[in-house]
Motif scaffolding. Structure first.
Motif, PDB file in Angstrom:
ATOM      1  N   ASN A 198     -31.143 -40.329  -8.212  1.00  0.00           N
ATOM      2  CA  ASN A 198     -31.810 -39.718  -7.334  1.00  0.00           C
ATOM      3  C   ASN A 198     -31.463 -40.091  -5.919  1.00  0.00           C
ATOM      4  O   ASN A 198     -32.236 -40.471  -4.943  1.00  0.00           O
ATOM      5  CB  ASN A 198     -33.191 -40.247  -7.430  1.00  0.00           C
ATOM      6  CG  ASN A 198     -33.917 -39.402  -8.584  1.00  0.00           C
ATOM      7  OD1 ASN A 198     -33.546 -38.432  -9.070  1.00  0.00           O
ATOM      8  ND2 ASN A 198     -35.224 -39.669  -8.749  1.00  0.00           N
ATOM      9  N   GLY A 199     -30.311 -39.850  -5.644  1.00  0.00           N
ATOM     10  CA  GLY A 199     -29.562 -39.903  -4.385  1.00  0.00           C
ATOM     11  C   GLY A 199     -29.092 -41.264  -3.906  1.00  0.00           C
ATOM     12  O   GLY A 199     -28.829 -41.708  -2.633  1.00  0.00           O
ATOM     13  N   GLU A 200     -29.643 -42.435  -4.605  1.00  0.00           N
ATOM     14  CA  GLU A 200     -29.372 -43.894  -4.195  1.00  0.00           C
ATOM     15  C   GLU A 200     -27.993 -44.500  -5.060  1.00  0.00           C
ATOM     16  O   GLU A 200     -28.080 -44.161  -6.206  1.00  0.00           O
ATOM     17  CB  GLU A 200     -30.300 -44.728  -4.438  1.00  0.00           C
ATOM     18  CG  GLU A 200     -30.070 -46.251  -4.203  1.00  0.00           C
ATOM     19  CD  GLU A 200     -31.415 -47.127  -4.550  1.00  0.00           C
ATOM     20  OE1 GLU A 200     -31.133 -48.271  -4.209  1.00  0.00           O
ATOM     21  OE2 GLU A 200     -32.396 -46.359  -4.935  1.00  0.00           O
ATOM     22  N   HIS A 240     -28.806 -38.507 -12.364  1.00  0.00           N
ATOM     23  CA  HIS A 240     -27.873 -39.685 -12.348  1.00  0.00           C
ATOM     24  C   HIS A 240     -26.522 -39.408 -12.655  1.00  0.00           C
ATOM     25  O   HIS A 240     -26.192 -38.428 -13.430  1.00  0.00           O
ATOM     26  CB  HIS A 240     -28.516 -40.823 -13.211  1.00  0.00           C
ATOM     27  CG  HIS A 240     -28.684 -40.061 -14.770  1.00  0.00           C
ATOM     28  ND1 HIS A 240     -29.654 -39.397 -15.078  1.00  0.00           N
ATOM     29  CD2 HIS A 240     -27.800 -40.459 -16.010  1.00  0.00           C
ATOM     30  CE1 HIS A 240     -29.365 -39.063 -16.353  1.00  0.00           C
ATOM     31  NE2 HIS A 240     -28.684 -39.555 -16.830  1.00  0.00           N
ATOM     32  N   ASP A 241     -25.569 -40.013 -11.978  1.00  0.00           N
ATOM     33  CA  ASP A 241     -24.245 -39.845 -12.610  1.00  0.00           C
ATOM     34  C   ASP A 241     -23.558 -41.351 -12.292  1.00  0.00           C
ATOM     35  O   ASP A 241     -24.073 -42.241 -11.751  1.00  0.00           O
ATOM     36  CB  ASP A 241     -23.619 -38.907 -11.546  1.00  0.00           C
ATOM     37  CG  ASP A 241     -23.558 -39.216 -10.245  1.00  0.00           C
ATOM     38  OD1 ASP A 241     -22.877 -39.881  -9.504  1.00  0.00           O
ATOM     39  OD2 ASP A 241     -24.485 -38.531  -9.415  1.00  0.00           O
ATOM     40  N   LEU A 260     -25.596 -38.173  -1.650  1.00  0.00           N
ATOM     41  CA  LEU A 260     -26.366 -39.460  -1.405  1.00  0.00           C
ATOM     42  C   LEU A 260     -27.615 -39.115  -0.205  1.00  0.00           C
ATOM     43  O   LEU A 260     -27.241 -38.515   0.717  1.00  0.00           O
ATOM     44  CB  LEU A 260     -25.277 -40.568  -0.749  1.00  0.00           C
ATOM     45  CG  LEU A 260     -24.175 -40.871  -1.828  1.00  0.00           C
ATOM     46  CD1 LEU A 260     -23.380 -42.335  -1.142  1.00  0.00           C
ATOM     47  CD2 LEU A 260     -24.956 -41.464  -3.062  1.00  0.00           C
ATOM     48  N   THR A 261     -28.536 -39.598  -0.391  1.00  0.00           N
ATOM     49  CA  THR A 261     -29.814 -39.389   0.541  1.00  0.00           C
ATOM     50  C   THR A 261     -30.145 -40.690   1.436  1.00  0.00           C
ATOM     51  O   THR A 261     -31.074 -40.447   2.161  1.00  0.00           O
ATOM     52  CB  THR A 261     -30.853 -38.796  -0.063  1.00  0.00           C
ATOM     53  OG1 THR A 261     -31.527 -39.691  -1.165  1.00  0.00           O
ATOM     54  CG2 THR A 261     -30.483 -37.521  -0.916  1.00  0.00           C
ATOM     55  N   ASP A 288     -27.247 -49.069  -2.358  1.00  0.00           N
ATOM     56  CA  ASP A 288     -28.261 -50.320  -2.824  1.00  0.00           C
ATOM     57  C   ASP A 288     -29.423 -50.320  -1.904  1.00  0.00           C
ATOM     58  O   ASP A 288     -30.135 -51.041  -1.656  1.00  0.00           O
ATOM     59  CB  ASP A 288     -27.432 -51.649  -2.858  1.00  0.00           C
ATOM     60  CG  ASP A 288     -26.527 -51.569  -4.092  1.00  0.00           C
ATOM     61  OD1 ASP A 288     -27.046 -51.202  -5.311  1.00  0.00           O
ATOM     62  OD2 ASP A 288     -25.291 -51.655  -3.972  1.00  0.00           O
ATOM     63  N   TYR A 289     -30.069 -49.039  -1.398  1.00  0.00           N
ATOM     64  CA  TYR A 289     -30.947 -49.176  -0.618  1.00  0.00           C
ATOM     65  C   TYR A 289     -32.552 -49.972  -0.959  1.00  0.00           C
ATOM     66  O   TYR A 289     -32.880 -50.833  -0.327  1.00  0.00           O
ATOM     67  CB  TYR A 289     -31.344 -47.814  -0.377  1.00  0.00           C
ATOM     68  CG  TYR A 289     -32.639 -47.416   0.689  1.00  0.00           C
ATOM     69  CD1 TYR A 289     -32.698 -47.804   2.001  1.00  0.00           C
ATOM     70  CD2 TYR A 289     -33.826 -46.962   0.103  1.00  0.00           C
ATOM     71  CE1 TYR A 289     -33.661 -47.534   2.971  1.00  0.00           C
ATOM     72  CE2 TYR A 289     -34.985 -46.746   1.104  1.00  0.00           C
ATOM     73  CZ  TYR A 289     -34.728 -47.108   2.331  1.00  0.00           C
ATOM     74  OH  TYR A 289     -35.940 -46.691   3.227  1.00  0.00           O
TER      75      TYR A 289
END
Length: 369
Positions: A131-133, A151-152, A190-191, A195-196
């Motif tokens: 989900n962009g992280e 997811h990738d 990436l949003t 590792d946010y």
């Protein structure tokens, strides 16, 4: 001793079967059992067997070019008769596999109803975007991909990365509820910074005030260093007589399981540990992260060592033993306890005979490559 069925009653049974009907009087004790009767059976897969087949697959398949994922999954012999592929069932609810990603490979982005977890077994350079992280994959880390999350995965290092996948595929397959979607691009945009959320929750048992409200999976990566730190803290005291030292991964916004449908735990068995037996309704898939020992299931001894996998089906007596006199054993496990608790199905029973230890009646012989 079974009663002899009258010829005319047998004839009625056959008539009902041909008309897609059934006689409750003949089936009631199989449909309503005295206690759970699991379709999966206790079983163990050796690391060497799984990895030898993965190596053969590597010679034939390239991830992202003809294969979305290169993974070998565990099929429980008790589930094998269900098509297709035994529903991928290690247990009646849990799918488990070992996935290999070589340097430079990208496992394309998709999402699905099934929820998933990953446990990093070995290798450096693995990355995953959920989900962009973008998340870093380190050995011993536990990672979550919640339901319908994009997811990738990619390997940005110079060595092969192996990890365990666990999904609730047999559960969603049985309920016939699974949807899957694919992104047109191999990797999602990436949003947030890398590792946010991992960095937001570095405080351990504290949380950012912005995460006060309950979220499905606010923390996607649980670092091995922090897990080990928790186990080391427990190890200052006497071990639990059944589980040794064990911790479970939780959602920091609600205190429940980190993944809402798949539970996960890490346990440490101290040197010479001989656990007592118990059984429960929830099923488990175990991965031996470190160490060697054995688990007795329903009287049969299953010897394990680093990298092996074994399953404990529902309502199976089991106890763990660490064979080493000077080294700890670490067992990572997943379970379907969140599902069982949601329906109030869970039940636990401790083994009371022989001071809590089963009599060993046989030794399991695994398939060796």
């Amino acid at each position: 001793m079974a009663q002899k069925v009258k010829p005319e009653l047998q004839e009625l049974h056959e008539k009902l079967e041909n008309e897609n009907l059934g006689p409750l009087w003949a089936a009631i004790h199989e449909l309503n059992t005295i206690e759970p009767v699991a379709k999966p059976i206790p079983y163990l897969w050796k690391k060497e067997l799984i990895e030898s087949n993965l190596k053969k697959a590597q010679e034939i398949l390239t991830v992202g070019d003809g294969a979305d994922r290169r993974a070998v999954f565990l099929i429980n012999p008790g589930m094998k008769d269900i098509g297709p592929y035994g529903w991928g069932g290690a247990t009646q609810t849990l799918y488990a596999a070992v996935q290999a990603v070589k340097p430079g490979e990208i496992a394309p982005a998709h999402r699905h109803t099934t929820t998933a977890i990953r446990f990093i077994m070995s290798g450096k350079g693995g990355k995953g975007t959920v989900n962009g992280e973008k998340l870093d994959f380190q050995e011993g880390d536990y990672l979550i991909t919640p339901t319908m999350a994009w997811h990738d995965h990619a390997n940005e290092g110079d060595e092969e990365v192996l990890w365990m996948d666990c999904l609730d595929s047999p559960f969603t397959k049985y309920l016939n509820v699974c949807f899957t979607e694919f992104l047109p691009n191999k990797q999602q945009e990436l949003t947030v910074p890398n590792d946010y959320n991992t960095n937001q929750f570095k405080g351990g048992m504290i949380r950012p005030i912005a995460k006060r409200n309950e979220e499905l999976a606010p923390l996607g990566r649980y670092q091995w260093a922090l897990t080990k730190q928790g186990l080391d803290g427990l190890s200052e005291y006497e071990p639990d007589p059944i589980d040794g030292y064990a911790v479970e991964y939780i959602n920091p916004t609600n205190g429940k399981d980190a993944n809402d449908r798949i539970g996960a735990r890490m346990q440490k068995l101290p040197p010479n540990f001989q656990g007592k037996a118990h059984r429960h309704v929830h099923s488990n898939v175990y991965h031996v992260f470190r160490g060697e020992g054995y688990t007795v299931m329903n009287g049969v001894r299953y010897d394990w060592s680093k990298g092996d996998f074994f399953v404990i089906p529902a309502w199976t007596w089991h106890e763990h033993v660490n064979l080493s006199g000077d080294k700890e054993a670490y067992l990572f496990s997943t379970n379907d306890l969140p599902i069982m608790e949601a329906f109030n199905f869970e039940k636990v029973e401790e083994y009371e005979k022989n001071n809590g230890h089963q009599t060993i009646t046989g030794v399991f012989e695994p398939v060796i490559p």
